[in-house]
Every structure is written in structure tokens, then in C-alpha cells.
Write a protein that holds these residues in place. Structure first.
Motif, short mmCIF file in Angstrom:
data_model
loop_
_atom_site.label_atom_id
_atom_site.label_comp_id
_atom_site.label_asym_id
_atom_site.label_seq_id
_atom_site.Cartn_x
_atom_site.Cartn_y
_atom_site.Cartn_z
N ARG A 17 -47.22 -5.44 13.62
CA ARG A 17 -47.08 -4.26 12.76
C ARG A 17 -48.46 -3.99 12.18
O ARG A 17 -49.05 -4.88 11.56
CB ARG A 17 -46.06 -4.55 11.67
N CYS A 53 -37.99 2.05 23.23
CA CYS A 53 -39.17 2.50 22.49
C CYS A 53 -39.92 3.62 23.21
O CYS A 53 -40.68 4.35 22.57
CB CYS A 53 -40.13 1.33 22.27
N GLU A 91 -43.77 3.47 12.77
CA GLU A 91 -42.76 2.70 12.04
C GLU A 91 -41.52 3.53 11.75
O GLU A 91 -40.40 3.03 11.88
CB GLU A 91 -43.37 2.18 10.73
N GLU A 92 -41.70 4.79 11.39
CA GLU A 92 -40.54 5.61 11.01
C GLU A 92 -39.66 5.96 12.21
O GLU A 92 -38.51 6.32 12.05
CB GLU A 92 -40.96 6.89 10.28
N PRO A 95 -37.07 1.87 16.82
CA PRO A 95 -35.66 1.46 16.92
C PRO A 95 -35.44 0.17 16.11
O PRO A 95 -36.32 -0.70 16.04
CB PRO A 95 -35.47 1.20 18.41
N ASP A 96 -34.26 0.04 15.54
CA ASP A 96 -33.93 -1.15 14.75
C ASP A 96 -34.08 -2.42 15.56
O ASP A 96 -34.49 -3.46 15.04
CB ASP A 96 -32.50 -1.05 14.20
N ASP A 97 -33.75 -2.34 16.84
CA ASP A 97 -33.87 -3.53 17.70
C ASP A 97 -35.31 -4.00 17.82
O ASP A 97 -35.58 -5.19 17.92
CB ASP A 97 -33.29 -3.27 19.09
N VAL A 99 -37.67 -3.62 15.47
CA VAL A 99 -37.99 -4.25 14.18
C VAL A 99 -37.41 -5.65 14.14
O VAL A 99 -38.08 -6.60 13.73
CB VAL A 99 -37.46 -3.39 13.01
N GLN A 100 -36.19 -5.81 14.61
CA GLN A 100 -35.54 -7.12 14.64
C GLN A 100 -36.29 -8.07 15.57
O GLN A 100 -36.49 -9.24 15.26
CB GLN A 100 -34.09 -6.97 15.09
N LYS A 103 -39.40 -9.23 13.89
CA LYS A 103 -39.14 -10.18 12.81
C LYS A 103 -38.70 -11.54 13.32
O LYS A 103 -39.10 -12.57 12.77
CB LYS A 103 -38.04 -9.63 11.88
#
Length: 106
Positions: A17, A53, A91-92, A95-97, A99-100, A103
């Protein structure tokens, strides 16, 4: 629709990121996923996330002003003659996947 090149067991995916008003290296938390260490299901999952993405990738400098983005580096290894690939996902629009995956990894 854009498609990713095939990623074999020699592929490495790096996700970090970046950007923001006060870019702090420690906050980038780079994640490296070595496909040689993943089982086929994990590799399929990562490829699926990367495919989601593609519609939101940006060209050039995604980190304009205080805008953050995810930088995805794909290293194809020795077997593939294609060059390595870098994708930038704002970032905005991430996809949530993704970001997951950034992390927690696979």
C-alpha cells in the motif's frame, strides 16, 4: 476484458500500500506471496483476486496528492518470457478481497 498472464508455480506476487499525504514506509506493509509455497487452491484464489483488480487498475502515477493505492508486482520467474508486470489499484476502488489479501496473505 483484460486477462492476467498465466501465473505458474515460479511466480511471486508482491502487494504493498503506497502513497498518501505523509507516506510512511512502515505503513506500506509489503506482502509477498511465493506461488511455490502455495497449494493449487491458494494460487487460484490469488489469481481470482488479481483478476478482479483489472477493471480498476490505473496507468502512471496512482498516488497523486494524498491518494493511496495498492501496488501489485507480478514476477513471472524463469519459465515465462514475458516481462514482469506492475499493477496500481487506487485504494478507493480496491476490491475488498485485495485489501484482505494485502492484510493477511493467502
Amino acid at each position: 476484458m483484460k486477462r492476467l498472464p498465466e501465473l505458474g508455480t515460479d511466480a511471486i506476487v508482491r502487494i504493498s500500500r503506497q502513497g498518501g499525504f505523509a507516506a510512511v514506509t512502515a505503513l506500506s506493509r509489503p506482502r509477498e506471496i511465493d506461488f511455490a509455497q502455495c497449494n493449487p487452491d491458494q494460487r487460484d484464489q490469488v489469481c481470482s483476486v488479481l483478476q478482479t483488480c483489472l477493471p480498476v487498475i490505473t496507468e502512471g502515477n496512482a498516488g497523486v496528492a494524498d491518494r493511496r493505492f495498492y501496488r501489485i508486482e507480478l514476477q513471472f520467474g524463469q519459465q515465462n518470457t514475458q516481462r514482469d508486470l506492475v499493477l496500481q489499484v487506487p485504494e478507493e476502488g480496491a476490491p475488498d478481497d485485495l485489501v484482505q489479501l494485502w492484510k493477511e496473505g493467502t
